[in-house]
Design an enzyme around this catalytic site. Structure first.
Site, PDB file in Angstrom:
ATOM      1  N   LYS A 175       0.820  -1.210   0.000  1.00  0.00           N
ATOM      2  CA  LYS A 175       0.000   0.000   0.000  1.00  0.00           C
ATOM      3  C   LYS A 175       0.855   1.261   0.000  1.00  0.00           C
ATOM      4  O   LYS A 175       0.549   2.231  -0.701  1.00  0.00           O
ATOM      5  CB  LYS A 175      -0.948   0.005   1.196  1.00  0.00           C
ATOM      6  CG  LYS A 175      -2.022  -1.068   1.159  1.00  0.00           C
ATOM      7  CD  LYS A 175      -3.044  -0.908   2.261  1.00  0.00           C
ATOM      8  CE  LYS A 175      -3.932   0.298   2.027  1.00  0.00           C
ATOM      9  NZ  LYS A 175      -4.781   0.161   0.821  1.00  0.00           N
ATOM     10  N   ASP A 225      -9.091  -5.089 -13.133  1.00  0.00           N
ATOM     11  CA  ASP A 225      -8.463  -5.501 -11.875  1.00  0.00           C
ATOM     12  C   ASP A 225      -8.606  -4.356 -10.883  1.00  0.00           C
ATOM     13  O   ASP A 225      -8.038  -3.285 -11.083  1.00  0.00           O
ATOM     14  CB  ASP A 225      -6.983  -5.832 -12.121  1.00  0.00           C
ATOM     15  CG  ASP A 225      -6.250  -6.272 -10.850  1.00  0.00           C
ATOM     16  OD1 ASP A 225      -6.884  -6.358  -9.784  1.00  0.00           O
ATOM     17  OD2 ASP A 225      -5.029  -6.521 -10.946  1.00  0.00           O
ATOM     18  N   ASP A 277      -5.446   2.626  -3.403  1.00  0.00           N
ATOM     19  CA  ASP A 277      -4.136   3.248  -3.246  1.00  0.00           C
ATOM     20  C   ASP A 277      -3.907   4.319  -4.312  1.00  0.00           C
ATOM     21  O   ASP A 277      -3.290   5.358  -4.050  1.00  0.00           O
ATOM     22  CB  ASP A 277      -3.033   2.197  -3.330  1.00  0.00           C
ATOM     23  CG  ASP A 277      -3.110   1.194  -2.197  1.00  0.00           C
ATOM     24  OD1 ASP A 277      -3.630   1.545  -1.129  1.00  0.00           O
ATOM     25  OD2 ASP A 277      -2.645   0.051  -2.390  1.00  0.00           O
TER      26      ASP A 277
END
Length: 322
Positions: A44, A257, A263
């Site tokens: 992340k 996806d 993020d």
């Protein structure tokens, strides 16, 4: 967007993502044959740093990798994206790993092994405290130890963007330092329960934002995936009784996806704030960056630069009742 006036410092995780694509997610105990496999940079923290840098923000990464071959994969896109990696330390623990399974609709499941990320505690953050203190925006998440998160929040003199994902136990003062707190709707409920144990958690998302704001959090952003985000930046209604919550819609795109889309949103939001944009203005751009990202495979490789054309939003913001 104009060039940023301040630096974004991301204190967080770096991983190698093992991305497996499947037609559908397996049931417990079931074996499926995957359609593809890839090793990609992730984590992340690193994702958010790459997203911020690609949107033009001077960006510094503070984190840890192992002394292994996986470290090269984990850091491969940071420097290429313009991220300063001076404060990425090598430690004698394997580089963090995430196993990501993505189905044909773009939905994903993720299992994370922290590895070297567990070394990004208070000591590591204090070694970079001058850099953290000089940042316009300090970005934090829940994939490093809580004492590292707390140390960064304390060292920050600029704006603290706390993306408490996953929701890990942190001190109340750390959450109250957030401006903004960025969570999805599920994480928002967990944060509220953590701050006020035994309290009733609203099922309405706008009411949930209002409940978090009522605890003294200066600003809150709740991400809603394909529906966009809810933003509350400190304003109250005319009676002064309720915080203003604005629904920011997302562009409609076909997802390939969805891993790392949150993020991408956080990194773009930080870049906008570092450039002097308002929270609402930065969120409007961030939902478009998130929508762009879900159209590609993987996390960092799918993030847009300033040269990429972002998808357009077809509807306008709308104020909702908290």
């Amino acid at each position: 967007m104009s060039r940023p006036t301040g630096t974004v410092v991301v204190v967080g995780s770096l991983n190698v993502d093992q991305v497996v694509t499947v037609d559908r997610h397996p049931a417990p105990g079931e074996t499926l044959v995957a359609t593809s496999f890839a090793l990609l940079p992730g984590g992340k923290g690193a994702n958010q740093a790459v997203a911020a840098a690609r949107r033009g923000a001077p960006t510094v990464m503070v984190g840890s990798v192992g002394r292994d071959g996986a470290a090269e994969v984990a850091t491969s896109l940071l420097a290429d994206s313009g991220v300063d990696v001076t404060h990425v330390r090598a430690v004698d623990v394997p580089t963090g790993l995430a196993t990501v399974t993505v189905d044909r609709t773009g939905e994903n499941t993720i299992v994370v092994v922290p590895g070297a990320n567990a070394s990004t505690g208070a000591e590591a953050v204090l070694a970079a405290s001058d850099t953290v203190a000089s940042a316009a925006v300090v970005v934090l998440q829940g994939e490093v130890p809580a004492d590292g998160i707390a140390a960064a929040a304390t060292a920050a003199t600029g704006r603290v963007l706390l993306n408490l994902a996953p929701v890990v136990p942190v001190g109340r003062q750390v959450v109250l330092a957030a401006d903004p707190l960025v969570v999805n709707e599920h994480e928002a409920a967990l944060v509220l329960a953590q701050l006020v144990p035994g309290s009733a958690v609203p099922t309405d998302e706008a009411a949930l934002v209002g409940a978090l704001r009522s605890l003294g959090i200066r600003s809150v952003v709740v991400t809603l995936g394909a529906r966009g985000a809810l933003v509350s930046d400190g304003e109250h209604d005319d009676a002064g009784a309720r915080p203003v919550v604005v629904a920011v819609p997302s562009p409609r795109v076909t997802a390939v996806d969805s891993s790392g889309a949150g993020d991408a949103f956080v990194g773009a939001l930080a870049a906008g704030l570092a450039a002097g944009d308002t929270l609402l203005g930065a969120a409007r751009q961030a939902v478009r960056v998130g929508a762009f990202a879900v159209q590609g495979v993987g996390t960092q490789p799918s993030y847009p630069t300033l040269d990429d054309e972002l998808p357009q939003v077809e509807t306008e913001d709308a104020e909702v009742r908290a």
